[in-house]
Enzyme design. Structure first.
Site, PDB file in Angstrom:
ATOM      1  N   SER A 135       0.824  -1.205   0.000  1.00 25.00           N
ATOM      2  CA  SER A 135       0.000   0.000   0.000  1.00 25.00           C
ATOM      3  C   SER A 135       0.856   1.253   0.000  1.00 25.00           C
ATOM      4  O   SER A 135       1.939   1.283   0.585  1.00 25.00           O
ATOM      5  CB  SER A 135      -0.884   0.006   1.247  1.00 25.00           C
ATOM      6  OG  SER A 135      -1.746   1.126   1.248  1.00 25.00           O
ATOM      7  N   TYR A 159      -8.532  13.796   0.834  1.00 24.54           N
ATOM      8  CA  TYR A 159      -7.672  14.673   0.049  1.00 24.54           C
ATOM      9  C   TYR A 159      -8.474  15.233  -1.136  1.00 24.54           C
ATOM     10  O   TYR A 159      -9.661  14.974  -1.280  1.00 24.54           O
ATOM     11  CB  TYR A 159      -6.398  13.938  -0.344  1.00 24.54           C
ATOM     12  CG  TYR A 159      -5.614  13.503   0.877  1.00 24.54           C
ATOM     13  CD1 TYR A 159      -5.229  14.438   1.845  1.00 24.54           C
ATOM     14  CD2 TYR A 159      -5.280  12.165   1.092  1.00 24.54           C
ATOM     15  CE1 TYR A 159      -4.527  14.050   2.984  1.00 24.54           C
ATOM     16  CE2 TYR A 159      -4.590  11.779   2.237  1.00 24.54           C
ATOM     17  CZ  TYR A 159      -4.221  12.713   3.174  1.00 24.54           C
ATOM     18  OH  TYR A 159      -3.544  12.337   4.310  1.00 24.54           O
TER      19      TYR A 159
END
Length: 357
Positions: free
Chosen positions: A24, A184
């Protein structure tokens, strides 16, 4: 029919992953002015040595103001390419595929690294202003109120993602992941909790998806057709009235014809202190739902730690890839250990064969 398991190869366009284990993207907060360092070479390279199939960098900012912190990795200038090319060459030499996550932090930009307190930074403390978002609403108390992006500003951000994709290819990456999760910028456009615009980028779900879709199209316009594009989403805001799993399915259905190959299903991050019921595999049902209802390959992430757990996710068709984060920080060689536990052949480096058994 052969059952898919953790060590079944997967081909996406012209790229074949040796197994279904993905590193990840995990912020390292170890850059200066966006440059990768030897830390990134060793950190990412060791996960390739450890047997993962696809190794993602941390979120790489496409503009300086799109960084989460002053210590973030970046890919907003050509000078960033040289060191990244060294990283990708080593990952490739170990039989893994190098991926990069492209990101813009939006209203969560200009904060300190976690071990430096993690708080918002004003320009006098090394931060920057303005920070940018779809709407002028701060993420949480103590955060700066962002400047609302104009239409020209949105176009400039989309162009910055495309320019970053060109640099990523020059640096040797073979997979791009577009970061549209965790509160974000692109997630901020998606969620009605952070997007209060009245123009073509706000209101309806079609409009709120527009920035993500245009960014995918811009990336696909410069990225090789033979190479995959992933999109990481937060499948839910874990808050009433926010982005949810049904919205995620609707987005995924829009993304597939635009050239997205995998939807990476995470969650949360857009609402401070949202009640997230974290536990082993707690996000896997989102990957399963998006896969089943949108007809697109998915990656499952979130507290996947045991080999049998990861293998079961794949064998039962809940996802096509498993994405590990903290477990691969604890043990870079988890894929090799998992292969042994599952009775499969792990991708052991020849230098380590004496330890196999």
């Amino acid at each position: 029919m052969t059952t898919t398991h953790l060590f079944t190869p997967l081909t996406l366009r012209g790229v074949t992953l040796r197994n279904r284990i993905v590193v990840s993207p995990m912020c390292e907060y170890s850059s200066s002015d966006g440059f990768a360092t030897d830390w990134h070479l060793v950190h990412l390279g060791s996960r390739a040595v450890g047997g993962a199939a696809l190794v993602f960098t941390e979120a790489a900012a496409v503009t300086p103001e799109g960084r989460i912190s002053p210590d973030d990795l970046g890919i907003w200038q050509d000078a960033h390419i040289e060191k990244l090319r060294q990283v990708t060459a080593f990952i490739r030499s170990q039989g893994a595929v190098a991926g990069i996550q492209l990101a813009h932090a939006g209203r969560k930009a200009s904060t300190a690294a976690p071990w430096k307190g993690g708080k918002p930074l004003d320009p006098s403390a090394g931060g920057w202003s303005p920070i940018l978002a779809p709407s002028p609403e701060a993420f949480a108390p103590g955060y700066a109120v962002p400047e609302e992006l104009s239409l020209d500003g949105i176009r400039a951000v989309v162009a910055a993602f495309a320019a970053a994709a060109r640099r990523a290819r020059a640096a040797g990456f073979e997979v791009i992941e577009l970061h549209a999760a965790h509160g974000y910028l692109l997630h901020e456009f998606l969620s009605p909790l952070s997007n209060h615009r009245g123009d073509a980028y706000g209101g309806s779900i079609e409009n709120r998806c527009r920035a993500v879709c245009e960014t995918v199209e811009a990336i696909r316009g410069v990225w090789d057709e033979s190479l995959p594009v992933f999109v990481r989403i937060s499948a839910t805001d874990w808050t009433a009235g926010g982005w949810d799993a049904a919205d995620s399915v609707a987005l995924a259905r829009r993304l597939r014809p635009l050239g997205v190959d995998v939807v990476d299903c995470s969650s949360g991050g857009n609402v401070a202190h949202a009640p997230i019921p974290a536990g082993p595999g707690y996000q896997v049902p989102f990957a399963a739902q998006v896969r089943a209802e949108a007809g697109i390959p998915t990656a499952a992430v979130g507290m996947i730690t045991a080999p049998q757990q990861a293998d079961t996710i794949l064998r039962t068709g809940q996802a096509d890839l498993v994405v590990l984060a903290r477990e691969l920080l604890r043990d870079p060689y988890w894929p090799l250990r998992a292969a042994h536990a599952l009775g499969q052949d792990g991708p052991w480096p020849v230098q380590y064969l004496r330890a196999k058994g």
